[in-house]
Design an enzyme around this catalytic site. Structure first.
Site, PDB file in Angstrom:
ATOM      1  N   LEU A 289       1.136  -1.222  -0.016  1.00  0.00           N
ATOM      2  CA  LEU A 289       0.193   0.144  -0.054  1.00  0.00           C
ATOM      3  C   LEU A 289       0.948   1.359  -0.191  1.00  0.00           C
ATOM      4  O   LEU A 289       0.510   2.265  -0.609  1.00  0.00           O
ATOM      5  CB  LEU A 289      -0.720  -0.004   1.188  1.00  0.00           C
ATOM      6  N   TYR A 290       2.189   1.194   0.690  1.00  0.00           N
ATOM      7  CA  TYR A 290       2.948   2.304   0.691  1.00  0.00           C
ATOM      8  C   TYR A 290       3.394   2.615  -0.819  1.00  0.00           C
ATOM      9  O   TYR A 290       3.327   3.816  -1.154  1.00  0.00           O
ATOM     10  CB  TYR A 290       4.345   1.582   1.477  1.00  0.00           C
ATOM     11  N   ALA A 291       3.978   1.787  -1.404  1.00  0.00           N
ATOM     12  CA  ALA A 291       4.120   1.820  -2.804  1.00  0.00           C
ATOM     13  C   ALA A 291       2.873   2.382  -3.631  1.00  0.00           C
ATOM     14  O   ALA A 291       3.316   3.253  -4.497  1.00  0.00           O
ATOM     15  CB  ALA A 291       4.668   0.707  -3.394  1.00  0.00           C
TER      16      ALA A 291
ATOM     17  N   THR B 150       0.592   4.070  -2.635  1.00  0.00           N
ATOM     18  CA  THR B 150       0.294   5.637  -2.190  1.00  0.00           C
ATOM     19  C   THR B 150       1.379   6.731  -2.929  1.00  0.00           C
ATOM     20  O   THR B 150       1.135   7.599  -3.267  1.00  0.00           O
ATOM     21  CB  THR B 150       0.156   5.802  -0.686  1.00  0.00           C
TER      22      THR B 150
END
Ligand code: UGA
Length: 431
Positions: free
Chosen positions: A247-249, A251
């Protein structure tokens, strides 16, 4: 360290001043004081709760509630606060920039702020000092910057009223937007923090930047993680970035699309920098090199990930000085935004650059280096790469003579991988 003048190279020197012996002596009298103030504090909270108008109107929107809260806590009307903001942002060199650095108490933010100030640019920091990792490290970085005349305003990038106020007080020529929720694996634990900082926060920064006149040029932190599950190496900016593994990537990838939109509609000049696993002094304790060092010294086992069929997991670890040089070069080569007051007047610059060392190091080699420098054998626990956002490898492409050559020119200048250990072992006062 040469890169932060007149300051200790590690935050350990700050902490050393606090002796545990002094703490013990103070403990008993502190306990009585603590009980007294706890009751006082509880009383005040109860009074506030029953008198607060918002306690009776649960239907008010969250955003306006947040904004009211921020208006209550900021000392904006305070001329002393404004003076500090102005003085911190004052340019001291010919043709210097006036830069708002978001995430200034963060690892990269601190180094970039110090470097800008050192060369005579005006710098104002903004940071919410959240507790993703021990905020005392952020406070120590803040103290470091304060010594060189940099004021960090305490506030959140989602606080649009605060951002507007800052632009009212100072006409920033550039924004170095580094505030973000970092860490790949933590996204499984706290997904909303990534949406809050990396998407909503970015939008609120861009909303304010597009509305002001003149609009600033913006350089912001994307991530090597946008390459996700790509197998083609090395990673080039032209490669696909539509397979994020965390999810980091996702965002950060969303941030790159949002940047495109604000460039297209409002003429904002935007440069995204894809950082590759940045390490160095004042680094983040959630990163592997950091907690590996701590755990090796504690005699605890180190989980070393490997891909299927015993495949090597590797990272293009990049030294902080190279990242700082890339950030400054991105600011120096940024063209002006073309819009003003929310209206586009012509096409504006839109760029994305890799900032990486261009030579991946296997994680097991990293542990080997730590063992050698710490003179302690690690208890290696080889584990399958978990499905929580990690990718098998990252590898930054190096391009001579390309459009981004000036921004990336320093990528290969430093080979300081072995400094990790010296630096981290001094930071161990946190544990
Ligand atoms: O370059 C990036 O885009 C990202 O780099 C880092 O993320 P990561 O590369 O995962 O850095 P670490 O958490 O320090 O991990 C380094 C390596 O150690 C491995 N690792 C991590 C943890 C562990 O317990 N064992 C282990 O082998 C990871 O798989 C990875 O290959 C940062 O934490 C991200 O915020 C950043 O955006």
């Amino acid at each position: 360290m040469s890169h932060i003048d007149n300051t200790p190279s590690t935050p350990g020197k700050f902490k050393m001043e606090k002796s545990p012996y002094i703490h013990r002596l103070r403990f008993h009298s502190s306990l009585a004081k603590l009980t007294f103030w706890s009751f006082m504090f509880l009383g005040l909270i109860l009074i506030f709760f029953f008198r607060s108008p918002s306690s009776s109107s649960s239907s008010s929107p969250i955003s306006s509630d947040l904004s009211r809260r921020s208006l209550r806590t900021h000392s904006w009307a305070d001329p002393v606060w404004e003076k500090r903001v102005r003085s911190s942002a004052r340019v001291r060199s010919h043709n210097g920039f006036t830069v708002l650095v978001t995430g200034a108490a963060g690892f990269v933010g601190t180094h970039v702020s110090a470097a800008l100030k050192r060369r005579g640019d005006g710098v104002l920091g903004l940071d919410n000092f959240n507790d993703y990792y021990d905020p005392s490290l952020k406070r120590a970085r803040q103290a470091l910057l304060e010594r060189s005349g940099i004021f960090i305003v305490e506030g959140d990038i989602n606080d649009i009223d605060l951002l507007k106020k800052l632009f009212e007080v100072v006409s920033f020529t550039h924004v170095m937007h580094l505030a973000a929720q970092a860490g790949v694996r933590y996204a499984m634990e706290n997904p909303s923090s990534y949406v809050h900082s990396n998407i909503a926060g970015l939008v609120s920064v861009l909303e304010v930047c597009k509305s002001v006149n003149p609009q600033p040029s913006i350089v912001w932190a994307s991530s090597s993680s946008v390459y996700g599950l790509n197998t083609k190496v090395p990673f080039s900016e032209k490669d696909r970035t539509d397979q994020p593994a965390s999810l980091y990537a996702a965002t950060k990838k969303a941030g790159e699309e949002i940047a495109h939109t604000y460039n297209h509609i409002y003429g904002l000049s935007l440069t995204g920098l894809r950082f590759f696993t940045v390490y160095g002094p004042w680094g983040r304790p959630d990163m592997a090199y950091f907690f590996f060092t701590r755990d090796i010294l504690k005699g605890k086992s180190i989980p070393i990930f490997e891909a299927s069929n015993h495949g090597t997991v590797a990272r293009d670890f990049t030294y902080i000085d190279d990242i700082v040089k890339g950030c400054l070069a991105a600011l120096d080569t940024a063209e002006k935004s073309t819009g003003s007051g929310g209206k586009k007047k012509g096409p504006a610059q839109l760029r994305v650059f890799n900032l990486g060392n261009t030579s991946p190091v296997p994680v097991s080699d990293l542990v080997g280096i730590l063992e050698r420098l710490l003179k302690v054998k690690a208890k290696r626990m080889i584990m399958k790469l978990p499905r929580n956002g990690d990718v098998q490898f990252t590898h930054c492409e190096y391009k001579l003579g390309s459009e981004g050559a000036r921004v990336q020119a320093h990528n290969r200048s430093a080979d300081r991988f072995e400094e990790i250990c010296a630096v981290v072992s001094q930071l161990l006062w946190f544990w």
